[in-house]
Design a protein around this motif. Sequence first.
Motif, short mmCIF file in Angstrom:
data_model
loop_
_atom_site.label_atom_id
_atom_site.label_comp_id
_atom_site.label_asym_id
_atom_site.label_seq_id
_atom_site.Cartn_x
_atom_site.Cartn_y
_atom_site.Cartn_z
N GLN A 85 0.95 -1.28 0.19
CA GLN A 85 -0.04 -0.12 0.02
C GLN A 85 0.74 1.13 -0.05
O GLN A 85 0.65 2.12 -0.86
N GLN A 89 0.92 4.12 -3.09
CA GLN A 89 0.69 5.51 -2.61
C GLN A 89 1.85 6.37 -2.95
O GLN A 89 1.63 7.13 -3.32
N LEU A 179 -5.78 8.56 -3.19
CA LEU A 179 -4.85 9.01 -2.25
C LEU A 179 -5.74 9.24 -1.13
O LEU A 179 -5.40 8.86 0.14
N MET A 182 -6.83 5.97 0.47
CA MET A 182 -5.57 5.21 0.94
C MET A 182 -5.44 5.72 2.48
O MET A 182 -5.15 5.23 3.50
N HIS A 183 -5.55 7.06 2.46
CA HIS A 183 -5.16 7.91 3.74
C HIS A 183 -6.33 7.58 4.82
O HIS A 183 -6.41 7.41 5.83
#
Length: 187
Positions: A85, A89, A179, A182-183
């Motif tokens: 990941q 990223q 993004l 993902m955060h």
Amino acid sequence: AAAGAAAENPILLGAAQLPNKPLSRTGALALAAAIAEKEAAVRRGLEAERRREEEEGAETSRKEAEAAVELERQEDRMLRHSQDQEYHQSLLQDQMKDLTARQKALRTELEVAAPEVAEKENSLRNVQQRLERFGENPRLKEEISRSEARLEELRPRCADLEQELSQVEASIKNNTELLAAMHSDEG
């Protein structure tokens, strides 16, 4: 004394229940054999209990070892997933830098090309109006030709730039959403 010893030692319990008579030699041997047999049975029982406890301990140790191995595997999978990941990223962030730079370059090109198109279109209209007003003029026809040729170059170029800019901006939006997702997964 025999009754006290019998209370402390379960093997002698049977002997304590016997009447207090002198025993014959055969009776003494039989009693000693019975006591030895009971002692052997108790020892076998204790030995079997010890083996069972050892086996249970070994089984518990084996299960604990299996659980530790499985936990280690899960930790390894989680670590790999986390590293994957982070790598993806990082790739997205690098792509964002490239896309943002390309977006800026495309906007700059459009800021130069679009006014030139507008200027050439305006100039072409003016020249055509003069041609209509004043009639045939080779210099005006040549100017119209040059303006039309330049517009034929600029219009497709502007359309291509606008299309590419649109694609770049769509990619930027998509990467921004990825993004953000993902955060939010990290939190």
